[in-house]
Design an enzyme around this catalytic site. Structure first.
Site, mmCIF file in Angstrom:
data_model
loop_
_atom_site.group_PDB
_atom_site.id
_atom_site.type_symbol
_atom_site.label_atom_id
_atom_site.label_comp_id
_atom_site.label_asym_id
_atom_site.label_seq_id
_atom_site.Cartn_x
_atom_site.Cartn_y
_atom_site.Cartn_z
ATOM 1 N N MET A 155 0.843 -1.199 0.000
ATOM 2 C CA MET A 155 0.000 0.000 0.000
ATOM 3 C C MET A 155 0.881 1.254 0.000
ATOM 4 O O MET A 155 0.746 2.140 0.837
ATOM 5 C CB MET A 155 -0.932 -0.056 1.213
ATOM 6 C CG MET A 155 -2.142 0.859 1.190
ATOM 7 S SD MET A 155 -3.077 0.914 -0.335
ATOM 8 C CE MET A 155 -4.490 -0.086 0.041
ATOM 9 N N ARG A 157 2.530 4.371 -2.728
ATOM 10 C CA ARG A 157 1.845 5.387 -3.550
ATOM 11 C C ARG A 157 0.939 4.747 -4.601
ATOM 12 O O ARG A 157 -0.216 5.127 -4.767
ATOM 13 C CB ARG A 157 2.868 6.244 -4.293
ATOM 14 C CG ARG A 157 3.663 7.181 -3.430
ATOM 15 C CD ARG A 157 4.495 8.075 -4.359
ATOM 16 N NE ARG A 157 5.517 8.781 -3.645
ATOM 17 C CZ ARG A 157 6.719 8.258 -3.374
ATOM 18 N NH1 ARG A 157 7.045 7.047 -3.765
ATOM 19 N NH2 ARG A 157 7.609 8.983 -2.698
ATOM 20 N N ILE A 158 1.488 3.758 -5.339
ATOM 21 C CA ILE A 158 0.703 3.172 -6.443
ATOM 22 C C ILE A 158 -0.435 2.319 -5.873
ATOM 23 O O ILE A 158 -1.554 2.343 -6.395
ATOM 24 C CB ILE A 158 1.610 2.368 -7.406
ATOM 25 C CG1 ILE A 158 2.733 3.273 -7.952
ATOM 26 C CG2 ILE A 158 0.802 1.803 -8.575
ATOM 27 C CD1 ILE A 158 3.825 2.542 -8.740
ATOM 28 N N THR A 236 1.948 -5.826 -11.591
ATOM 29 C CA THR A 236 2.533 -4.696 -12.316
ATOM 30 C C THR A 236 3.736 -4.159 -11.531
ATOM 31 O O THR A 236 4.103 -2.999 -11.681
ATOM 32 C CB THR A 236 1.484 -3.569 -12.531
ATOM 33 O OG1 THR A 236 0.823 -3.302 -11.289
ATOM 34 C CG2 THR A 236 0.459 -3.945 -13.576
ATOM 35 N N ARG A 238 7.172 -6.292 -10.130
ATOM 36 C CA ARG A 238 8.370 -6.899 -10.715
ATOM 37 C C ARG A 238 8.130 -8.400 -10.862
ATOM 38 O O ARG A 238 7.472 -9.022 -10.012
ATOM 39 C CB ARG A 238 9.608 -6.675 -9.827
ATOM 40 C CG ARG A 238 10.216 -5.279 -9.919
ATOM 41 C CD ARG A 238 10.862 -4.999 -11.270
ATOM 42 N NE ARG A 238 11.493 -3.687 -11.342
ATOM 43 C CZ ARG A 238 10.890 -2.558 -11.723
ATOM 44 N NH1 ARG A 238 9.618 -2.551 -12.040
ATOM 45 N NH2 ARG A 238 11.561 -1.419 -11.778
ATOM 46 N N GLU A 267 12.910 -10.327 -18.823
ATOM 47 C CA GLU A 267 12.274 -9.423 -19.788
ATOM 48 C C GLU A 267 13.247 -9.095 -20.911
ATOM 49 O O GLU A 267 14.390 -8.753 -20.620
ATOM 50 C CB GLU A 267 11.832 -8.139 -19.080
ATOM 51 C CG GLU A 267 10.745 -8.425 -18.055
ATOM 52 C CD GLU A 267 10.193 -7.173 -17.377
ATOM 53 O OE1 GLU A 267 10.620 -6.053 -17.725
ATOM 54 O OE2 GLU A 267 9.326 -7.316 -16.505
ATOM 55 N N HIS A 286 5.706 -4.737 -19.984
ATOM 56 C CA HIS A 286 6.192 -3.786 -18.972
ATOM 57 C C HIS A 286 5.906 -2.327 -19.380
ATOM 58 O O HIS A 286 6.838 -1.560 -19.633
ATOM 59 C CB HIS A 286 7.696 -4.000 -18.712
ATOM 60 C CG HIS A 286 8.134 -3.478 -17.374
ATOM 61 N ND1 HIS A 286 9.125 -4.052 -16.631
ATOM 62 C CD2 HIS A 286 7.716 -2.418 -16.639
ATOM 63 C CE1 HIS A 286 9.312 -3.376 -15.508
ATOM 64 N NE2 HIS A 286 8.453 -2.368 -15.492
HETATM 65 C C1 GLV Z 1 9.258 0.707 -13.896
HETATM 66 O O1 GLV Z 1 9.105 -0.468 -13.789
HETATM 67 C C2 GLV Z 1 9.678 1.536 -12.812
HETATM 68 O O2 GLV Z 1 10.166 1.000 -11.810
HETATM 69 O O3 GLV Z 1 9.577 2.770 -12.922
#
Ligand code: GLV
Length: 321
Positions: A155, A157-158, A236, A238, A267, A286
């Site tokens: 939890m 920022r994103i 989303t 890693r 990747e 990604h």
């Molecule tokens: C992309 O994956 C980032 O970490 O900005």
């Protein structure tokens, strides 16, 4: 005399122009291919600053090749490809791009969640492949988002930006994090729980923690077994956080319903990866932060950190570990 920097990827012309006003810039010019490691090992030798992205591994060996390096400015928020501890030990500052990509990455996470739940890619291919013969009651049926429970692992920022989107869709929000976020609990009615409870009760599990060796395969066989058979896993963050072999088995054996993946342990993912044979996986290359405005802001901060620091100021967004 201007300080020397090396830029590992082709960046927007406006940012390049800004950099050359202040610094002596050399840039890897190829659009789609990352700078080869052996080239970077040579280029890093005498520069004062490095503008890099997640495609370069800046490990102890790379850093040891640098004789004058003072700053590694990373055009990403995640920095698991950089040995920050070793850099700091050598007196080198590392910076990243927090904040500017939060909303864009939360948008993509929600888009991936919706695409996976409603089988958007599969349905689009179905039409294009000429399989659509008529409307049919049980054709390409997916899962509801409204009223479902989302479990957010991380939890930060994103995670918080995703929780706001989930709230707007009428979802119940659970979260697991190192520390409680009381303000988010109050604002969104989010409930804190342990990882097992989150896995057992969520219809959607979204991974949004930074990568470190401590979270490698946080989601493995045991954790996937805990999830509902109807659950959808979204990553989303890693790739290495999920054990991909265990995920493949769980999806194939219908132990979970589907997965949406923007990130992979390797990747680009190998095209013969078994994950790519499954219809119930939505895969993206990604692109979490890939909006025009956000990528420009990320490049700007990366450049500003270099300019400001190499001209004697403090870095704007240093990585503190
Ligand atoms: C992309 O994956 C980032 O970490 O900005």
């Amino acid at each position: 005399m201007k300080r020397k920097i090396y830029v590992t990827r082709k960046i927007p012309a406006s940012i390049y122009d800004q950099l050359v006003q202040h610094l002596d810039v050399k840039m890897w010019e190829e659009e789609d291919i990352p700078v080869p490691r052996e080239v970077l090992l040579k280029e890093i030798k005498d520069v004062d600053g490095l503008f890099c992205t997640i495609t370069e591994t800046i490990d102890e060996k790379m850093i040891s090749h640098a004789e004058n390096l003072k700053i590694i400015s990373n055009m990403a928020v995640g920095f698991n490809h950089i040995d920050v501890k070793f850099a700091n030990k050598k007196g080198i500052v590392v910076t990243n791009t927090p904040g500017v990509l939060t909303e864009t990455t939360a948008d993509l996470t929600f888009a991936l969640l919706m695409a996976t739940a409603r089988r958007v890619v599969e349905a689009s291919n179905y039409l294009r492949n000429g399989e659509w013969k008529s409307w049919s009651p049980m054709q390409l049926i997916g899962k509801d988002i409204y009223g479902a429970t989302i479990g957010i692992i991380g939890m930060g920022r994103i995670g918080q930006a995703l929780a706001r989107r989930a709230k707007g869709f009428g979802m119940k929000i659970l979260y697991y994090n190192r520390s409680r976020k009381l303000e988010i609990e109050k604002e969104l009615g989010a409930e804190y729980c342990d990882l097992d409870t989150l896995l057992e009760t969520s219809d959607y599990v979204s991974i949004l923690i930074p990568y470190s060796p401590g979270v490698k395969y946080l989601i493995g066989n045991k954790e996937l077994q805990r999830m509902k058979k109807t659950a959808i896993l979204i990553n989303t963050a890693r790739g290495g956080i999920i054990d991909e072999q265990a995920l493949y088995n769980a999806l194939k054996n219908k132990e979970i319903w589907a997965a949406g993946l923007d990130v992979f342990e390797k990747e680009p993912i190998d095209l013969d990866s078994p994950l790519l044979t499954l219809p119930n996986v939505v895969t993206l290359p990604h692109i979490g932060s890939a909006s025009e405005a956000t990528r420009i802001k990320m490049a700007e901060i990366t450049a500003d950190n270099l300019i400001q620091f190499l001209e004697g100021g403090d870095p704007l967004t240093p990585v503190i570990i």
